[in-house]
Write an enzyme that holds these catalytic residues in place. Structure first.
Site: not given
Ligand code: ADP
Ligand code: MG
Length: 390
Positions: A36, A126, A130, A173
């Protein structure tokens, strides 16, 4: 669950446009097992696509106009592909406009299309709804008009679209939404985009996300500040050890040796980054060896670092991880994503899921008077055409 979503989306398309869609595209959200805040620090991440998806139905419009319907919002918009694409005030439309603009800028030629879409990915928690939106839209346009776009380029184009919308995200992502494979996690080298799959076999444990249901406004300013602090940290490292090119070349000792040359914050951020990069490497080994207990410990250690050294947690997330630590049935837990809200990701012993869910919901509600949201996740395939029966 996804079958119903696919049917609903297809039916909606038929009702809106009078014809059946030509292509159905499924585009997933993602989780990140570990790694992360290191995508922008030359680190590795370990994400996977999940079984929560946006379903899109597409057909050519045979005109210059494209019409896109967001079923979940009960909103639609039209865009003329021969006009210059500019940002709109309606946020969700910008992800689609951004994708169209990026494809046009890359020289792809395509014509008008109609699209409706609907999702079961929680928005803003999270799980990267998107990225699913961007990558699914690109995939659909590619399929409709026979464009040759390699998978990695779909991810890169999606990322560029998100930058155009105004969010300076890394590649994780979109990459995981596109490249995901059932029961695999993807170790991505954020510096070179090299990637490898590892088996996501969690043995006796289930993946459960606890959604704090909060979103603190600190997020954006803290993100930018952390990026700056890490840039400062690596600059100090480089000026003292010219042979070092990035945080991945550092040991913990490298940072400790420079403690006096860094501000307290820059020191703690840099040390977190170096430790987290190493945890991802270790996490891959634990998955390969089936040592899931050790993976859980690494997740707890990541949370500790994110909370104390990187300082991107909040009391709600810290409570959820503390609750997890107190349960023998939960062997790993950490905040997932940027922090300041969103979800924790947890490894929970099979058979004890319901008991843990009930207990955490009750204690969380008592502490903050907020409803805990809970998502069971399975690891699924990346963005793809749906070719099943309708
Ligand atoms: P996340 O963590 O879910 O990616 P973001 O804030 O990055 O959160 O993106 C969420 C945005 O994506 C929403 O505000 C909306 O504009 C768009 N979006 C996601 N899912 C949908 C959907 N089902 N319908 C319309 N827009 C969506
Ligand atoms: Mg997002």
């Amino acid at each position: 669950m996804n079958d119903l979503l696919i049917k609903k989306t297809t039916d909606f398309f038929q009702e809106t446009f009078g014809d059946a869609p030509e292509k159905i595209v499924l585009s997933p959200g993602r989780i990140n097992i570990i790694g992360e805040h290191i995508d922008y620090n030359d680190g590795y991440v370990l994400p996977a696509a999940i079984d929560k998806i946006i379903c899109f139905a597409f057909a050519k419009s045979n005109s210059k106009q494209s019409k896109i319907v967001a079923i979940d919002l009960n909103e639609e918009f039209e865009v003329d592909l021969t006009q210059e694409i500019v940002l709109s005030e309606v946020v969700w439309t910008n992800y689609i406009l951004g994708v169209i603009k990026q494809l046009q800028d890359k020289g792809f030629s395509f014509e008008g299309f109609n699209c409706v879409f609907s999702s079961n990915i929680p928005v803003g928690s999270g799980l990267s709804s998107s990225a699913a939106l961007e990558c699914g839209t690109i995939f659909g346009i590619k399929e409709l008009f026979g464009l040759q776009i390699p998978k990695v380029d779909i991810a890169l184009t999606g990322q560029k679209a998100e930058h155009w919308v105004g969010i300076n995200c890394g590649i994780m992502d979109q990459f995981s939404s596109v490249m995901g494979l059932e029961n695999k996690v993807i170790k991505i080298d954020c510096k070179t985009l090299e990637y490898e799959y590892h088996n996501a076999d969690f043995n006796d444990y289930s993946l459960i996300l606890f959604d704090s249901n909060v979103k603190h406004s600190l997020m954006t300013s803290a993100y930018n500040e952390r990026r700056q602090q890490c840039e400062e940290g690596i600059a100090i490292v480089k000026s003292n050890f010219p042979e070092i090119k990035s945080f991945r070349d550092c040991t913990e000792q490298t940072i400790i040796d420079l403690k006096d040359k860094m501000s307290h914050d820059v020191f703690r951020r840099s040390l977190f980054v170096v430790k987290e990069i190493n945890r991802v490497i270790q996490a891959c080994e634990t998955l390969d060896n089936g040592n899931i207990e050790l993976l859980g410990q690494l997740m707890f250690a990541t949370h500790e670092g994110l909370s104390k050294d990187y300082e991107v947690s909040c009391e709600e997330l810290d409570l959820l991880v503390d609750l997890a630590k107190a349960e023998t049935a939960v062997i790993g837990s950490r905040l997932m994503g940027g922090g300041f809200g969103g979800c924790t990701i947890n490894l929970v012993k099979k058979g004890q899921e319901q008991q843990i869910k009930d207990k955490f919901s009750k204690l969380y509600k008592e502490a903050f008077d907020i409803e805990l949201k809970i998502y069971d996740v399975k690891i699924g395939n990346g963005t793809s055409l749906y070719e099943g029966a309708l």
